[in-house]
Design an enzyme around this catalytic site. Sequence first.
Site, PDB file in Angstrom:
ATOM      1  N   GLN A 169     -10.114 -16.380  16.257  1.00  0.00           N
ATOM      2  CA  GLN A 169     -10.316 -14.943  16.022  1.00  0.00           C
ATOM      3  C   GLN A 169      -9.347 -14.370  14.997  1.00  0.00           C
ATOM      4  O   GLN A 169      -9.604 -13.317  14.421  1.00  0.00           O
ATOM      5  CB  GLN A 169     -10.154 -14.163  17.345  1.00  0.00           C
ATOM      6  CG  GLN A 169     -11.250 -14.457  18.347  1.00  0.00           C
ATOM      7  CD  GLN A 169     -11.001 -13.726  19.647  1.00  0.00           C
ATOM      8  OE1 GLN A 169     -10.236 -14.182  20.486  1.00  0.00           O
ATOM      9  NE2 GLN A 169     -11.619 -12.578  19.820  1.00  0.00           N
TER      10      GLN A 169
ATOM     11  N   CYS B  30     -15.439  -8.492  23.912  1.00  0.00           N
ATOM     12  CA  CYS B  30     -14.795  -9.420  22.986  1.00  0.00           C
ATOM     13  C   CYS B  30     -14.199  -8.629  21.830  1.00  0.00           C
ATOM     14  O   CYS B  30     -14.865  -7.766  21.264  1.00  0.00           O
ATOM     15  CB  CYS B  30     -15.811 -10.429  22.456  1.00  0.00           C
ATOM     16  SG  CYS B  30     -15.077 -11.609  21.294  1.00  0.00           S
TER      17      CYS B  30
ATOM     18  N   HIS C 197     -14.769 -19.672  21.742  1.00  0.00           N
ATOM     19  CA  HIS C 197     -14.316 -19.271  20.403  1.00  0.00           C
ATOM     20  C   HIS C 197     -13.849 -20.493  19.603  1.00  0.00           C
ATOM     21  O   HIS C 197     -14.175 -20.631  18.418  1.00  0.00           O
ATOM     22  CB  HIS C 197     -13.152 -18.281  20.486  1.00  0.00           C
ATOM     23  CG  HIS C 197     -13.548 -16.845  20.687  1.00  0.00           C
ATOM     24  ND1 HIS C 197     -14.388 -16.169  19.823  1.00  0.00           N
ATOM     25  CD2 HIS C 197     -13.190 -15.945  21.636  1.00  0.00           C
ATOM     26  CE1 HIS C 197     -14.523 -14.913  20.249  1.00  0.00           C
ATOM     27  NE2 HIS C 197     -13.812 -14.755  21.355  1.00  0.00           N
TER      28      HIS C 197
HETATM   29  O1  GNR Z   1     -10.046  -8.541  26.139  1.00  0.00           O
HETATM   30  C1  GNR Z   1     -11.017  -9.202  26.526  1.00  0.00           C
HETATM   31  N1  GNR Z   1     -11.631  -8.882  27.698  1.00  0.00           N
HETATM   32  C2  GNR Z   1     -12.587  -9.667  28.301  1.00  0.00           C
HETATM   33  C3  GNR Z   1     -13.295  -9.116  29.344  1.00  0.00           C
HETATM   34  C4  GNR Z   1     -14.252  -9.857  29.999  1.00  0.00           C
HETATM   35  C5  GNR Z   1     -14.488 -11.169  29.630  1.00  0.00           C
HETATM   36  C6  GNR Z   1     -13.797 -11.728  28.575  1.00  0.00           C
HETATM   37  C7  GNR Z   1     -12.836 -10.988  27.916  1.00  0.00           C
HETATM   38  S1  GNR Z   1     -11.930 -11.707  26.616  1.00  0.00           S
HETATM   39  C8  GNR Z   1     -11.551 -10.287  25.680  1.00  0.00           C
HETATM   40  C9  GNR Z   1     -10.626 -10.658  24.531  1.00  0.00           C
HETATM   41  C10 GNR Z   1     -11.329 -11.592  23.588  1.00  0.00           C
HETATM   42  O2  GNR Z   1     -12.200 -11.273  22.831  1.00  0.00           O
HETATM   43  N2  GNR Z   1     -10.982 -12.851  23.661  1.00  0.00           N
HETATM   44  O3  GNR Z   1     -11.607 -13.746  22.879  1.00  0.00           O
HETATM   45 NI    NI Z   2     -13.574 -12.956  22.451  1.00  0.00          NI
END
Ligand code: GNR
Ligand code: NI
Length: 173
Positions: free
Chosen positions: A51, A92, A138
């Site tokens: 990311q 995400c 990811h």
């Molecule tokens: O911050 C994040 N919250 C979240 C909520 C529910 C399931 C997965 C996540 S991961 C996300 C951060 C992110 O994008 N990680 O790749």
């Molecule tokens: Ni994510």
Amino acid sequence: MAILDILEFPDPRLRTVAQPVKTVDDRVRTMIDDMFETMYDAPGIGLAATQVDIHERIITIDVSEDKSEPLVFINPEITVLDGEMETMQEGCLSVPGFYEDVTRIEHCLVKAIDRNGEAFELECSGLLAVCIQHEVDHLDGKLMVDYISPLKRKRIKEKLDKKHKLEARQGKR
Ligand code: GNR
Ligand code: NI
């Protein structure tokens, strides 16, 4: 430390399959520190190196209430512990503003390497299990939106394309 830029869908770099880390050295530890700073700043409960345009198999996570339990997983490997599945609404940082149901394994075992290069294992369930699977996706170039219908995915792409165009005009990206 540095706050890194987070790539957003449909950026093709999010489709890169990350390479295993060969040696856990200061270069890797600096990347981990920057990832934590970026994740806490966002704020997010997890971040995969992909990311932030680093294509190495590194994940940072903190699912604690008070953001006091940083977890690092280098070269993580997930094994299924039983057949139970759970559906949760996920967000995400690379798909900002959208929340979608994703069904994943409820209990898993994660084998990984820590920031000192030591191997460890962790049994995961609940939010941690969801998050680790989301992050390993990811690293494999896979996104939350790959689990939803093509029509929903297209709508999200169009909305984010618009957002990115606006930001480009405002000189933000
Ligand atoms: O911050 C994040 N919250 C979240 C909520 C529910 C399931 C997965 C996540 S991961 C996300 C951060 C992110 O994008 N990680 O790749
Ligand atoms: Ni994510």
